[in-house]
Design a protein around this motif. Structure first.
Motif: not given
Length: 222
Positions: A114, A116, A139, A202-204, A210
């Motif tokens: 990903l 991210a 995520h 973990t993120y977006s 991002t």
């Protein structure tokens, strides 16, 4: 999709958005790396579903059971690997438990990478994740410890101590422009007393832009 079978180490360098899949024989080590981004597990199965994979040099009685599956394999791999830039897992009964004694098994696993961002907040510290544009999409999140290098401390004594906090952080942060994080036992409960822990997320951003880089807590609460 890239496919790899019979590898001692699973060395597919997965590009963002491309699925990599491989089979790693029992007694070997699975290595899942992301050249860019972070691992998102798609599937995992430990056992045997055919007579040909990981069959070289093995007697027929170790290959005949093709209905052999460990149903917790995906959860085990997800807990160990999701949100990491690389992940190494021994393909052994001690990790997955033995679904069929006497059968020579393998791990069939697939994952993607990903694009991210990752936030790490050391225990008793605070942090903020945010999107310059769009809103947050979580995520993966863990509270505990999955390695001994992140948030180094004299009490970083294990690498297998964590609770999944993905659902928790999604309910707190998804759809917002920013979200405050506090790595605290009082909030996330203590998965291992006496071990110095951290919160990893973990993120977006939902417009696929991002926020930049890895965020690490700068100060510790007093």
């Amino acid at each position: 999709m890239q496919t790899f079978f019979g590898l001692i180490a699973f060395i597919a360098l997965c590009q963002n958005g491309i699925e990599a899949r491989g089979a790693v024989c029992e007694g070997r080590t699975a290595h899942l790396p992301c050249e860019r981004g972070f691992i998102k597990l798609i599937s995992a199965s430990y056992g045997r579903s055919d007579r040909t994979t990981c069959s070289s040099g093995r007697p027929s009685n170790q290959l005949s059971n093709t209905q052999c599956h460990q149903y917790r394999s995906r959860r085990i791999m997800s807990d160990r690997c999701d949100g990491m830039s690389s992940c190494t897992v021994p393909v052994t009964n001690s990790v997955f438990s033995d679904p069929c004694r006497g059968t020579y098994k393998y791990l069939d696993v697939s994952f993607t990478c990903l694009p991210a961002s990752r936030s790490v907040t050391c225990e008793n510290s605070r942090n903020v994740i945010s999107c310059a544009r769009g809103s947050l999409s979580i995520h993966h999140a863990n509270y505990g410890r999955r390695d001994r290098l992140t948030c180094p401390h004299r009490l970083a004594t294990t690498s297998h101590c964590y609770h999944s906090q993905t659902s928790n952080l999604r309910s707190r942060c998804n759809g917002r422009n920013s979200c405050q994080l506090h790595a605290s036992n009082a909030i996330f409960s203590d998965p291992c007393r006496g071990v110095y822990k951290y919160l990893e997320v973990t993120y977006s951003c939902n417009n696929h832009i991002t926020s930049s880089g890895e965020i690490t807590a700068a100060e510790q609460d007093t």
